[in-house]
Every structure is written in C-alpha cells, then in structure tokens.
Design an enzyme around this catalytic site. Structure first.
Site, PDB file in Angstrom:
ATOM      1  CB  CYS A 413      -0.907  52.936 104.356  1.00  0.00           C
ATOM      2  SG  CYS A 413      -2.177  51.966 103.536  1.00  0.00           S
ATOM      3  CG  HIS A 540      -2.641  52.083 108.782  1.00  0.00           C
ATOM      4  ND1 HIS A 540      -2.547  53.424 108.521  1.00  0.00           N
ATOM      5  CD2 HIS A 540      -3.207  51.525 107.694  1.00  0.00           C
ATOM      6  CE1 HIS A 540      -3.044  53.679 107.319  1.00  0.00           C
ATOM      7  NE2 HIS A 540      -3.453  52.539 106.798  1.00  0.00           N
ATOM      8  CD  GLU A 542      -0.761  54.390 111.807  1.00  0.00           C
ATOM      9  OE1 GLU A 542       0.353  53.871 111.615  1.00  0.00           O
ATOM     10  OE2 GLU A 542      -1.540  54.692 110.884  1.00  0.00           O
TER      11      GLU A 542
HETATM   12  N1  GLN Z   1      -5.037  55.102  99.093  1.00  0.00           N
HETATM   13  C1  GLN Z   1      -4.153  54.024  99.316  1.00  0.00           C
HETATM   14  C2  GLN Z   1      -4.829  52.678  99.152  1.00  0.00           C
HETATM   15  O1  GLN Z   1      -6.041  52.593  99.153  1.00  0.00           O
HETATM   16  C3  GLN Z   1      -3.520  54.121 100.681  1.00  0.00           C
HETATM   17  C4  GLN Z   1      -4.499  53.894 101.776  1.00  0.00           C
HETATM   18  C5  GLN Z   1      -3.962  54.297 103.117  1.00  0.00           C
HETATM   19  O2  GLN Z   1      -2.942  54.948 103.190  1.00  0.00           O
HETATM   20  N2  GLN Z   1      -4.655  53.936 104.185  1.00  0.00           N
HETATM   21  O3  GLN Z   1      -4.152  51.697  99.044  1.00  0.00           O
END
Ligand code: GLN
Length: 613
Positions: A413, A540, A542
């Site tokens: 992310c 994500h 994970e």
């Molecule tokens: N802050 C970034 C976004 O909103 C990444 C979010 C995250 O890593 N979950 O896209």
C-alpha cells in the site's frame, strides 16, 4: 473425491461457546478462543466466531494504531478489531463486519429502532432492550456462513473483550446470562480464561485472583464450565484441585495453558488435555467423528517444525508505529508464516522510518546510524501500509537502498506508493515527485487521491475490502508465485493511487504495473525488471495470509531474501509434500492427499529448502 464422508446429519441447533476473561486483559484470550475453534474444526465441526468489544466506538476504522494496534480489514470492507484476524488465521474462515460487535453498534441499532417507533412508546432500557438486541445479533450472525461454501456453521465462539467486572461489559454479561436459557444449557458452554500468577517470593502458583474473578462471574449469573489457567509454567494437580474446589468445576475441567514456544502449539496443548472430547460430550456434538484428525496433525507438525528452525532470515520492517508490534500484527504474522514455509526463523527488525532521515542527525548520531546499520544488515526490506507524512522520506530512502543494492523488497500500500515516488525522483529525475497526500502542490503528482474517494471527510471514505486484480502479463514473478492465476482477490484500505498519467513513463523505464483493477484504471501490482524481487502491491496481502497457506507476495519476499526464489519458481513452485496443501478434509486418505498435492491450488506451496542456488 468424497470430502465430507464423515459428516453425519447435523443437529440443527447452533452451539455457542462464550469466552470471558478474568483478572487482567492481554493474557491471550483471543489466541485461546481461536485455538478452541481450531480444535473443534479438526473434528470436522464448522466454526464461526464473534468478537465483542465493549467500547462505544462503532468500529475500529478511526483507531490510532498506537492505542489499539492494527485495524483489521475484512472482505466486506469492515474495519474491525485485530482479534478477528486471529480467528480468520486460525480457522481459515472469512468473517463479516457484523462478527465484531461493539457497544456503539448495539446502541446505534437500538436507537435507530426507537426513532422508527418500533418500541411502541415504551421506555427503552438496558434490560431488556439492549440485552435483547445483543442476543438477537449473536443468534443472527452465528448462522452466517464463513467458509465460502455457504454452509451454516455448527459452533459459534463468542469472545467477550475486557475482563469480568468491567462496567462496559455488564450489559453483555447480563445478555449471556439470559442467553444460556434462551438457547438451552446443552447448546451453551462458558470458558473463563484467568491468570494464575507465580510470585517470585514463594515460587508458588496463586489461585486467589482466579477464585475472586470466578466468584464475581457467578454472582452475575454465569458459571464457567471450563477454567483456562494462564501461567508462565505448567500448573500442577494440587493447584488444579484447589481451583476446582473453590470455583465449582471438576478438576478435569481446569485446563492448563502455560507459555509455549509458539501459538501453533496452543491447539495441540488443548487437544492433549482432552478438550475435544469434552466439547463433543458437553455440547452433544456426538455426530461428529471423535479423535483428533489430520488438521491437528498439521498443527502439531507446524509447532514442532517451528521449534527446530536453525537458519535465520533478517527482514527489516520500516514503519511508523514501530514501538508497538501490534500495530503491524498481520504483517508480522504474514512474515512469520512465510519464514516458516521456507524453514527459516524470522529475525524481524522494526526500524522507525524517520530515524533513516538525515534530519535525525540533529538529535545526535546514534539513532540515525543504528537505523541505517539495521537497514543495511537486512536480507529483505518491507515497507508496510500507513497514513500521514511522518517518516515517509525515510521510507523512500529505504526503497532507494533496496532498489539500488538489489535487496529484496516488498511494498504494501503506502510501501508501493513510496517505491513509485522514489523511482520518479531518482530514475525519472523528477526531483519534486510526491504523493498529493503529503505535498499537494507538487508539480509531479505520481500518487494522487482516487477521484471518487476525494470527499474531504475522514472515516468511511476509503477504498476498502476485497477487490479483483487482473494480471496483465505472464512476465511477472508475483503471478508465478500465485501459481499462474489470471486474477487475485485481495483486501484494500487506501485513498490514494498511482497516477495513471505517469504509468507509460514508469513502464518504459522498467517499473512495470503487472496487475490492475478490473477496469484497468488502478495500478495494483508493481514489479521492477532487473531486480531479484522488487514488488509493490496496492492491496494488503497480509490480511489473508494463513499459517498453512502463506501469502504469496510475502512468500516471494522471504524466498528472495533467502536466495531461493529462482529455484522455487523454476521448480514450478512445488516442493515439500506434507504441508500447505489446500486444506484437506480430515477423512482425506493419503492417496487423496497426494492427489491434492499433484493438482495444487492457487495458494503458496510449501518450501523445504535443500539445494542452495
Ligand atoms: N495513505 C495511503 C492511502 O490512503 C496508503 C494507505 C495504506 O497504506 N493503507 O492511499
């Protein structure tokens, strides 16, 4: 293949196991409750779970990771307590947002009903209205399938957060006092997890706090059927007898859960104390085949293998909330699952990203140099998800190190977004490249807010939950790790994305976006050509990693960090036969197991690493 042969027709009554805590919180109630589920599952029983958090927040979406640890995200986009992650990982199920109950949710539900006039002018009170709402919620959610096969669960494990006696928990305790009569005693079982301290002065196990907590619970109308004693060392029979005597349970229903080498050992520890048979009898589940099955054998094997790991692999996690490991609990679990799959002990270094920034030198050299020493000593680097500007420059520097020195890298992310920013600055020479999250005025906005999520309001405005990512090419190590599938479905939690306007430029310089959203607009998977493993994912992975089915992007990082990725891929991602198969049903014969092994499934395969590359 007959996969459900042992499953006789099921008694249509849902069985409930309530897990409460005594003395103090934070003694592993969640792991114990999940392990009870694993144990039941090994008997062929379908298990679901509900986690109750008696706080007033509606959900965990707005929690600071500092206070509560990670926010766990479900398929349906629910942002929930991290304990739900334990249940999903242990039971290999997919829960829904309603599987997490909070006081806030219950009150919101009751107040909405009151506003609609559903209570016909009556005074709305904690008893019976709140307590009824809790019971109805539990009964409704317990019946929702969680296995992906649309079959109703047989047993629901309900974990009540906090400890008995907490003011916030009282309406829930009262609800379950009533509930045991509503569902009948043979369908309800109550576990109390309590602490048995062993003060150093005498070295004896002390049962008084447990006695007091059970007395309090009985005073509230709930009587534990089982007392799980959490202690550092195993408790002996005289301690068990004492608890039995003072707490009104037979000695064989006092269960010892002392500290063990790994959480994989807990289900095995419970089975070895005869708990499987106890539940079968107590909850009248005799139509399930008794005796521990192959699933339990797998856990036992996992626990044994974990204890015998010799080789070590060092992974640096460059993040922002490094003081609290719980802030990255799913990331750490996913790393551990993959490390175990490659037969290595995980040596995890948590690096505070801001310590890598040159400005840190203003506070003296120590933190800065320690952080860099840790980074350069790592065999693999991971930048996890995150929000807010603090530490982003440090994360970007970590990406640069990994890219230039060809150190295996996984960006999750925000970790993907940082890798993109670094590439734009140092390869495409766009010096002010940035994300508009951190520098809205940049002339090179390589990461931008997704148009439909640009609402200017916090909370509930993110792209959340399960989404499809389609692979656009065969030329992708990650696709091979995912066993060549056309698409993957992973969970998301973000507001920003790679700016599609820059994609052609990135790709012409070797940064490839090999996985995209269904409409082709969102860049989901990035890979760098000419690097052993430099991968970024907007999702994500994970959240759906499992001990017996490690997440593929994480597995790739671990393989590459051990220098084994190339041989793993060239061998067709196939190695050890005994583990990490699509979970077999417990009556699966050995021939069927090996057939399963031949056919494979879209999950990471086991890796018993022998030949070095
Ligand atoms: N802050 C970034 C976004 O909103 C990444 C979010 C995250 O890593 N979950 O896209």
């Amino acid at each position: 293949m007959c996969i459900l042969a042992y499953r006789l027709p099921v008694d249509d009554k849902m069985k409930y196991i309530l897990v409460t805590g005594g003395v103090i919180s934070g003694i592993g109630k969640g792991v114990i409750a999940s392990s009870v589920g694993t144990l039941l599952k090994s008997y062929g029983i379908r298990v679901t779970s509900i986690k109750i958090d008696p706080y007033i927040n509606i959900d965990a979406g707005t929690f600071s990771p500092y206070e509560h640890g990670e926010v766990f995200v479900l398929d349906d986009g629910g942002e929930v307590d991290l304990d739900l992650g334990n249940y999903e990982r242990f039971l290999d199920i997919k829960l829904h947002r309603d599987n997490n109950i909070t006081t806030g949710k219950i009150y919101q539900h009751v107040i909405n009903k009151e506003r609609r006039g559903d209570y016909l002018g009556k005074t709305v009170q904690v008893v019976p209205h709140i307590t009824d709402a809790i019971q109805e919620w539990v009964e409704r959610v317990a019946n929702i399938p969680v296995n992906g096969d649309q079959q109703r669960p047989d047993v629901c494990i309900i974990e009540l957060g906090g400890t008995i006696g907490d003011i916030e928990g009282m309406p829930f305790v009262e609800a379950f006092r009533q509930f045991q009569f509503r569902v009948k005693k043979e369908n309800f079982c109550c576990i109390h997890v309590s602490l048995i301290p062993q003060p150093r002065t005498t070295g004896e196990h002390k049962t008084k706090p447990t006695q007091a907590s059970v007395r309090e619970m009985r005073g509230l109308g709930l009587s534990p059927d089982l007392i799980f004693c959490r202690s550092v060392n195993p408790i002996n029979n005289s301690v068990k007898d004492k608890i039995s005597l003072f707490c009104h349970v037979p000695p064989e229903q006092v269960i010892c859960v002392h500290d063990v080498s790994s959480i994989y050992r807990v289900p095995v520890l419970l089975e070895d104390q005869g708990l499987g048979h106890f539940f079968i009898k107590q909850l009248q589940l005799t139509h399930f085949s008794p005796g521990p099955k192959k699933l339990m054998a797998r856990w036992r094997e996992l626990a044994n293998r974990y204890e015998r790991l010799i080789d070590e692999v060092t992974i640096a996690l460059v993040g922002k909330y490094t003081e609290l490991e719980d802030a990255y609990i799913s990331v750490v679990k996913a790393l551990k699952h993959s490390a175990l799959a490659v037969n290595h002990r995980l040596n995890l270094t948590l690096i505070e990203a801001a310590d890598l920034e040159p400005e840190r030198l203003n506070d003296g050299p120590s933190k800065y140099h320690t952080a860099w020493h840790q980074l350069v000593s790592a065999q693999g680097i991971l930048v996890p998800g995150g929000f807010g500007i603090r530490g982003t420059e440090g994360k970007i520097l970590a990406c640069q190190w990994a890219r230039e020195k060809k150190i295996p890298y996984l960006g999750v992310c925000l970790g993907l977004q940082c890798a993109v920013i670094e590439f734009a600055r140092n390869v495409l020479k766009k010096k002010d490249a940035h994300s508009t999250e951190f520098r809205p005025e940049t002339t090179n906005p390589v990461v931008i807010e997704m148009p439909e999520h640009n609402t200017g309001v916090m909370g509930g405005t993110m792209r959340l939950g399960k989404r499809k990512t389609l692979f656009t090419t065969q030329e992708s190590s990650l696709r091979k790790l995912y066993l060549g599938v056309d698409y993957v479905e992973e969970r998301h939690r973000h507001r920003y994305e790679v700016n599609p306007k820059f994609v052609d430029l990135f790709e012409s310089h070797g940064m490839k976006f090999v996985g995209r959203s269904e409409d082709g607009e969102r860049m989901e998977i990035m890979e760098l050509s000419d690097h052993p493993y430099f991968v970024g994912v907007q999702y994500h992975p994970e959240y759906i990693s499992r001990p017996l089915k490690p997440s593929c992007p994480y597995l790739g990082l671990l393989l590459a960090s051990c220098g084994k990725l190339t041989s793993y891929l060239s061998r067709g991602c196939r190695l050890s036969p005994q583990m990490y198969l699509e979970e077999p049903q417990d009556d699966t014969s050995d021939e069927e197991l090996s057939a399963l092994d031949q056919n494979g499934a879209a999950i990471a395969k086991p890796v018993l690493l022998d030949a070095p590359e």
